[in-house]
Write an enzyme that holds these catalytic residues in place. Structure first.
Site, PDB file in Angstrom:
ATOM      1  CE  LYS A   1      -4.186  -2.015   1.876  1.00  0.00           C
ATOM      2  NZ  LYS A   1      -5.071  -2.207   2.884  1.00  0.00           N
TER       3      LYS A   1
ATOM      4  CE  LYS B   1      -5.414  -8.623  -0.487  1.00  0.00           C
ATOM      5  NZ  LYS B   1      -5.458  -8.368   0.899  1.00  0.00           N
TER       6      LYS B   1
ATOM      7  CE  LYS C   1     -11.298  -3.141   2.878  1.00  0.00           C
ATOM      8  NZ  LYS C   1     -10.862  -4.608   3.147  1.00  0.00           N
TER       9      LYS C   1
HETATM   10  P1  TYM Z   1     -10.072  -7.074   5.877  1.00  0.00           P
HETATM   11  O1  TYM Z   1     -11.084  -6.381   6.278  1.00  0.00           O
HETATM   12  O2  TYM Z   1      -9.116  -6.514   4.878  1.00  0.00           O
HETATM   13  O3  TYM Z   1     -10.721  -8.566   5.514  1.00  0.00           O
HETATM   14  C1  TYM Z   1     -11.593  -9.102   6.392  1.00  0.00           C
HETATM   15  C2  TYM Z   1     -11.365 -10.482   6.263  1.00  0.00           C
HETATM   16  O4  TYM Z   1     -11.577 -11.075   4.986  1.00  0.00           O
HETATM   17  C3  TYM Z   1     -10.367 -11.884   4.492  1.00  0.00           C
HETATM   18  N1  TYM Z   1      -9.931 -11.527   3.178  1.00  0.00           N
HETATM   19  C4  TYM Z   1      -9.955 -12.622   2.117  1.00  0.00           C
HETATM   20  N2  TYM Z   1     -10.165 -13.938   2.425  1.00  0.00           N
HETATM   21  C5  TYM Z   1      -9.766 -14.592   1.154  1.00  0.00           C
HETATM   22  N3  TYM Z   1      -9.610 -13.807   0.004  1.00  0.00           N
HETATM   23  C6  TYM Z   1      -9.510 -12.615  -0.118  1.00  0.00           C
HETATM   24  N4  TYM Z   1      -9.509 -12.180  -1.465  1.00  0.00           N
HETATM   25  C7  TYM Z   1      -9.680 -12.114   0.972  1.00  0.00           C
HETATM   26  N5  TYM Z   1      -9.835 -10.514   1.095  1.00  0.00           N
HETATM   27  C8  TYM Z   1      -9.948 -10.467   2.501  1.00  0.00           C
HETATM   28  C9  TYM Z   1      -9.361 -11.297   5.604  1.00  0.00           C
HETATM   29  O5  TYM Z   1      -8.069 -12.205   5.636  1.00  0.00           O
HETATM   30  C10 TYM Z   1     -10.039 -11.187   6.688  1.00  0.00           C
HETATM   31  O6  TYM Z   1      -9.964 -12.370   7.351  1.00  0.00           O
HETATM   32  N6  TYM Z   1      -7.174  -6.140   9.753  1.00  0.00           N
HETATM   33  C11 TYM Z   1      -8.219  -6.612   9.138  1.00  0.00           C
HETATM   34  C12 TYM Z   1      -9.388  -6.721  10.035  1.00  0.00           C
HETATM   35  C13 TYM Z   1      -8.960  -6.802  11.590  1.00  0.00           C
HETATM   36  C14 TYM Z   1      -8.828  -8.009  12.306  1.00  0.00           C
HETATM   37  C15 TYM Z   1      -8.580  -7.698  13.668  1.00  0.00           C
HETATM   38  C16 TYM Z   1      -8.994  -9.406  11.707  1.00  0.00           C
HETATM   39  C17 TYM Z   1      -8.768  -5.924  12.292  1.00  0.00           C
HETATM   40  N7  TYM Z   1      -8.461  -6.388  13.605  1.00  0.00           N
HETATM   41  C18 TYM Z   1      -8.294  -8.710  14.711  1.00  0.00           C
HETATM   42  C19 TYM Z   1      -8.899 -10.425  12.711  1.00  0.00           C
HETATM   43  C20 TYM Z   1      -8.447 -10.107  14.087  1.00  0.00           C
HETATM   44  C21 TYM Z   1      -8.559  -6.467   7.811  1.00  0.00           C
HETATM   45  O7  TYM Z   1      -8.333  -5.430   7.382  1.00  0.00           O
HETATM   46  O8  TYM Z   1      -9.345  -7.376   7.165  1.00  0.00           O
END
Ligand code: TYM
Length: 332
Positions: A113, A195, A198
């Site tokens: 990023k 991947k 969003k």
């Molecule tokens: P975020 O919001 O980007 O994504 C949320 C969850 O979706 C999964 N994910 C995917 N899995 C498979 N294929 C993809 N293309 C894909 N894109 C996203 C992510 O692995 C995630 O499980 N920092 C985290 C949110 C967060 C969090 C936490 C998660 C904040 N605090 C504590 C676990 C524990 C995030 O931005 O995920």
């Protein structure tokens, strides 16, 4: 012995995509009755990229509504909003002061990023994994179910646990990542080597859970394929083929061998029709339930109020233990 505890979260974009669903949310739902689950909407993480104040709050509630729409059950799961619990931010500061900057500079997601954003990169983007460690460690979970892209952040969380416990005594619990083999990395529809995300500027690259049938049909119609006839899993030369076949497998609920046999001689045209129909059918009940949740705002608010109360009691307790271990005095 009580059930093991799970904690996880998704950023509040208001509209989750199939990667979020198959990599995280669906697995939370499938496994929820085995665990005691704490699942939150990460609206503090969301502002690491600019958010419009007019939509941030709405998107946060919409994301929570999607959690319910996907089948989270309040008997097993506590749902809450990250920014409603001040302990997340406070613990982040305490962890900031024991986390070396170079650990954060090594994070792949930050590097990717930061390169894209150049000089305008904000400090929140660098500090994001420390906030994530605070989110997790406040609840002392056994397991953290996420997609593959969060693995490195969980390793950092574990490093913070070890460092903190070495310095201040054994207060924090070491959590384990829970990453499924299938669906942990759903790929973009326009490039099977990237991947699904969003932040991809092209809407055509992802399917959102709330996309209506005609949009889904259009995205699948236009998604990238290859010139080979017949579909197969696991061929590194055919990343789009592997991704689309995996999506079909996960959304149809059919075993891998059955899907491999069913599609081995299929042309792309008939496969795309099959995938479109399967996707529309799989998302329909979620979309209907979402509408029902959105029609009853009072209910959603009460879910989040209860969630906050339950989560906050635990978060406060852990924060107090951490502060005591670090030598802070208890306020009079
Ligand atoms: P975020 O919001 O980007 O994504 C949320 C969850 O979706 C999964 N994910 C995917 N899995 C498979 N294929 C993809 N293309 C894909 N894109 C996203 C992510 O692995 C995630 O499980 N920092 C985290 C949110 C967060 C969090 C936490 C998660 C904040 N605090 C504590 C676990 C524990 C995030 O931005 O995920």
């Amino acid at each position: 012995m009580g059930r093991q505890r799970v904690l996880s979260g998704i950023q509040s974009t208001g509209n989750l995509h199939l990667g979020n669903y198959l990599g995280a949310l669906r697995n939370w739902v499938e496994d929820q009755n085995q665990y005691e689950n704490f699942l939150f909407v990460a609206d503090l993480h969301a502002i690491t990229v600019p958010q419009d104040p007019a939509t941030l709050g709405v998107n946060t509630y919409n994301t929570a509504a999607l959690y319910l729409a996907c089948g989270l059950d309040l008997n097993d799961s506590t749902i809450f909003i990250q920014s409603h619990i001040a302990a997340h931010s406070e613990l982040t500061w305490l962890f900031n002061c024991i986390t070396p900057v170079n650990w954060l500079e090594d994070m792949i997601q930050y590097k990717e990023k930061a390169v894209k954003q150049g000089e305008s990169v904000n400090f929140g983007l660098l500090d994001y994994p420390v906030l994530m460690a605070a989110d997790i460690l406040l609840y002392k979970p056994d397991k953290v179910p996420v997609g593959e892209d969060q693995k490195q952040h969980l390793e950092l969380t574990r490093d913070i646990v070890n460092r903190f416990n070495d310095k201040f005594g054994k207060v924090l619990k070491l959590p384990e990542p829970l990453i499924r083999k299938e669906g942990a990395r759903v790929m973009s529809l326009t490039d099977g080597t990237k991947k699904m995300s969003k932040s991809d500027p092209s809407e055509l690259s992802r399917i959102n859970l709330l996309d209506p049938p005609d949009k889904i049909a259009n995205k699948i119609k236009r998604c990238k394929t290859d010139p080979v006839r017949g579909l197969e899993f696991g061929n590194p030369e055919r990343p789009e083929c592997n991704n689309l076949l995996t999506l079909y497998m996960l959304l149809s609920g059919k075993p891998k061998e059955e899907v491999a046999t069913q599609c081995q001689d299929m042309g792309w045209g008939p496969f795309k029709s099959l995938l479109t129909e399967t996707m529309i059918d799989a998302l329909k009940p979620i979309q209907e339930k979402y509408q029902a949740v959105m029609d009853d705002k009072g209910y959603l608010e009460s879910v989040l109020r209860d969630g906050r109360q339950k989560a906050e009691a635990i978060a406060r307790q852990t924060l107090a233990e951490v502060k005591a271990a670090m030598g802070y005095s208890v306020p009079l």
